[in-house]
Design a protein around this motif. Structure first.
Motif, PDB file in Angstrom:
ATOM      1  N   VAL A  27       0.835  -1.199   0.000  1.00 36.88           N
ATOM      2  CA  VAL A  27       0.000   0.000   0.000  1.00 36.88           C
ATOM      3  C   VAL A  27       0.867   1.245   0.000  1.00 36.88           C
ATOM      4  N   ALA A  28       1.946   1.230   0.797  1.00 32.46           N
ATOM      5  CA  ALA A  28       2.821   2.402   0.863  1.00 32.46           C
ATOM      6  C   ALA A  28       3.452   2.691  -0.491  1.00 32.46           C
ATOM      7  N   ALA A  29       3.908   1.649  -1.176  1.00 36.54           N
ATOM      8  CA  ALA A  29       4.570   1.854  -2.465  1.00 36.54           C
ATOM      9  C   ALA A  29       3.588   2.236  -3.557  1.00 36.54           C
ATOM     10  N   SER A  30       2.336   1.837  -3.438  1.00 34.05           N
ATOM     11  CA  SER A  30       1.353   2.224  -4.453  1.00 34.05           C
ATOM     12  C   SER A  30       1.160   3.731  -4.490  1.00 34.05           C
ATOM     13  N   LEU A  31       1.427   4.398  -3.350  1.00 33.36           N
ATOM     14  CA  LEU A  31       1.418   5.856  -3.340  1.00 33.36           C
ATOM     15  C   LEU A  31       2.450   6.402  -4.319  1.00 33.36           C
ATOM     16  N   SER A  65      -4.785   9.423  -2.733  1.00 32.59           N
ATOM     17  CA  SER A  65      -5.809   9.617  -1.710  1.00 32.59           C
ATOM     18  C   SER A  65      -6.357   8.287  -1.215  1.00 32.59           C
ATOM     19  N   GLN A  66      -6.572   7.352  -2.142  1.00 27.06           N
ATOM     20  CA  GLN A  66      -7.065   6.036  -1.740  1.00 27.06           C
ATOM     21  C   GLN A  66      -6.089   5.347  -0.794  1.00 27.06           C
ATOM     22  N   SER A  67      -4.809   5.377  -1.137  1.00 25.70           N
ATOM     23  CA  SER A  67      -3.810   4.731  -0.282  1.00 25.70           C
ATOM     24  C   SER A  67      -3.692   5.421   1.066  1.00 25.70           C
ATOM     25  N   LEU A  68      -3.742   6.750   1.064  1.00 23.01           N
ATOM     26  CA  LEU A  68      -3.681   7.483   2.329  1.00 23.01           C
ATOM     27  C   LEU A  68      -4.905   7.178   3.191  1.00 23.01           C
ATOM     28  N   GLY A  69      -6.070   7.112   2.549  1.00 24.37           N
ATOM     29  CA  GLY A  69      -7.272   6.793   3.315  1.00 24.37           C
ATOM     30  C   GLY A  69      -7.198   5.417   3.941  1.00 24.37           C
ATOM     31  N   GLN A  70      -6.735   4.438   3.184  1.00 26.07           N
ATOM     32  CA  GLN A  70      -6.577   3.087   3.733  1.00 26.07           C
ATOM     33  C   GLN A  70      -5.596   3.092   4.905  1.00 26.07           C
TER      34      GLN A  70
END
Length: 454
Positions: free
Chosen positions: A36-40, A380-385
């Motif tokens: 998830v972190a890298a998807s940012l 935004s999606q990754s930050l929200g998760q």
């Protein structure tokens, strides 16, 4: 997108097995959070790249990198190599997801975008049915490494096709990049800020996995970095839900954070507190994938019938009902099957809201910046998760430590999830596209989008 879904649903259930085999169970939160972190990072890079040269090149790079990173994970000899593999896989996934959305915005007319997005959601149906059981059978018969090698082999086919076929042609988006071209003025987020946010997301997820001094330091550093650098990757006024693109980006964070946190806690409750068989948990994931695809198909048929911002509000309302059903399942007298239905209900809400938010982001954005908008939505999606899961996990851990039963902790977690969902429902009106002047020749809506991006 089909192979992305198959890889995600086949590989994710095997990560605990791989971590145990590599003597790294203690670092499992980092293995899970690295993706998830890298998807940012991948989302931001892919968005800027798509604006500068069209969606073809970042899509090709993402597919090729997917093959490489699956091989890195398959050949892991230490837990840190697996972490590296998952991190690079997250970059690849971010590139692919943003490139697909940017390609739809750049290549399809407005009346076909909704159906194109519903087709992307439909690509997850077969993987949700076949991915987990097939991966489990292969891992039990041979090894978890064979699953990684197999998915890499399947992904090699479209990767090779992308390299050979998706070449930049004259006259295509991004072909002209001179000083006076629209692409030359695209806002590109700073790479240091992007890297800082990716590291911060990983630190935050790792920090809330336990209560001790070291984890507290990691979580604190992660939060500070997120507060300092995350706004640099999003449109101005996002946190204030500014009308148009900023509000659309914020609602992606709220809805995605609530849904994926619910998706994490319901199976945990079923297996640890309600003691249901593992096959029931599998049905929950399958039902959620089918419900999401079905709702996405419905929104694709509602083009020009229901305003997009209303579909977002309806989706949020359905998600709120799903969270309420999950909370009821913390009462022992309520059948555990109700919790399974809560995941499907929440997926219906997401199937209505997520494609609608993507279409709204494209409608609020000029053509030469749709890659940036897609990257902002992915970020935004990754930050929200990351943030919603981190706060909910911290509350869950605290209540669990103070109670002899885990059911009150689950009830508290579900109650907390009502807040982002209610916020999304209340703010949905701020994402609306003005009816007057959106398609006229004056370009007033495009000018508004330009101001928001600046």
């Amino acid at each position: 997108m089909f192979l992305t879904g198959f890889a995600a649903l086949a590989v994710m259930p095997l990560l605990p097995v791989a971590a145990r085999d590599l003597d790294g169970v203690g670092l499992y939160p980092l293995v899970a959070g690295a993706f998830v972190a890298a998807s940012l990072l991948g989302g931001v890079l892919g968005g800027a790249w798509a604006d500068l040269g069209g969606a073809r090149r970042p899509l090709t790079a993402g597919l090729v990198l997917t093959v490489v990173t699956l091989l890195v994970s398959a050949t892991s000899t230490t837990i840190w190599q697996l972490v590296l593999g998952r991190f690079t896989d997250g970059i690849a996934a971010g590139l692919v997801a943003v490139s697909v959305n940017a390609a739809i915005g750049q290549s399809y007319p407005d009346h076909l975008r909704a159906r194109a997005l519903s087709l992307m959601s439909a690509c997850w149906i077969v993987p949700s049915l076949a991915g987990p059981p097939l991966a489990g059978f292969v891992a039990a018969s041979w090894s978890w490494r064979v699953v990684f090698f197999g998915v890499a082999g399947f992904t090699l086919i479209p990767a090779a096709a992308a390299v050979l076929l998706l070449r930049q042609q004259p006259g295509q988006p991004g072909a002209s990049q001179g000083p006076g071209s629209p692409e030359a003025s695209v806002r590109r987020p700073a790479l240091p800020a992007t890297v800082a946010v990716s590291v911060a997301a990983a630190l935050t997820q790792y920090g809330v996995s336990a209560f001790n001094a070291w984890h507290a330091v990691c979580a604190s550093v992660g939060v500070v970095l997120l507060v300092a650098f995350a706004p640099k990757l999003l449109p101005p006024h996002t946190w204030r839900a500014g009308g148009g693109l900023p509000a659309t980006v914020l609602l992606r964070a709220l809805t995605s954070g609530a849904f994926f946190t619910l998706e994490a806690f319901v199976p945990l409750m079923l297996s640890t507190a309600r003691h249901v068989p593992g096959v029931v948990t599998g049905f929950a994931f399958t039902g959620a994938a089918l419900a999401w695809a079905g709702a996405s198909w419905v929104q694709g048929r509602l083009q020009n019938r229901v305003p997009r911002h209303r579909l977002v509000a309806i989706g949020a309302a359905i998600m709120a009902a799903a969270v309420a059903v999950a909370a009821l399942c913390t009462i022992p007298a309520v059948p555990p099957a109700a919790a399974v239905s809560s995941m499907a209900m929440a997926a219906v809400g997401m199937g209505l809201a997520t494609p609608s938010l993507t279409l709204l982001s494209l409608a609020h954005t000029p053509a030469d910046r749709q890659g940036y908008a897609s990257g902002a939505m992915q970020t935004s999606q990754s930050l929200g998760q990351t943030l919603v899961l981190a706060v909910t996990s911290a509350l869950f851990t605290a209540v669990s430590a103070a109670s002899t039963s885990r059911l009150p902790a689950f009830a508290g977690a579900y109650a907390l999830l009502i807040l982002p969902i209610a916020g999304a429902a209340c703010l949905a009106g701020r994402t609306r596209v003005a009816d007057a002047g959106h398609h006229d020749a004056s370009g007033s809506s495009v000018a508004t989008a330009e101001e928001q991006l600046r």
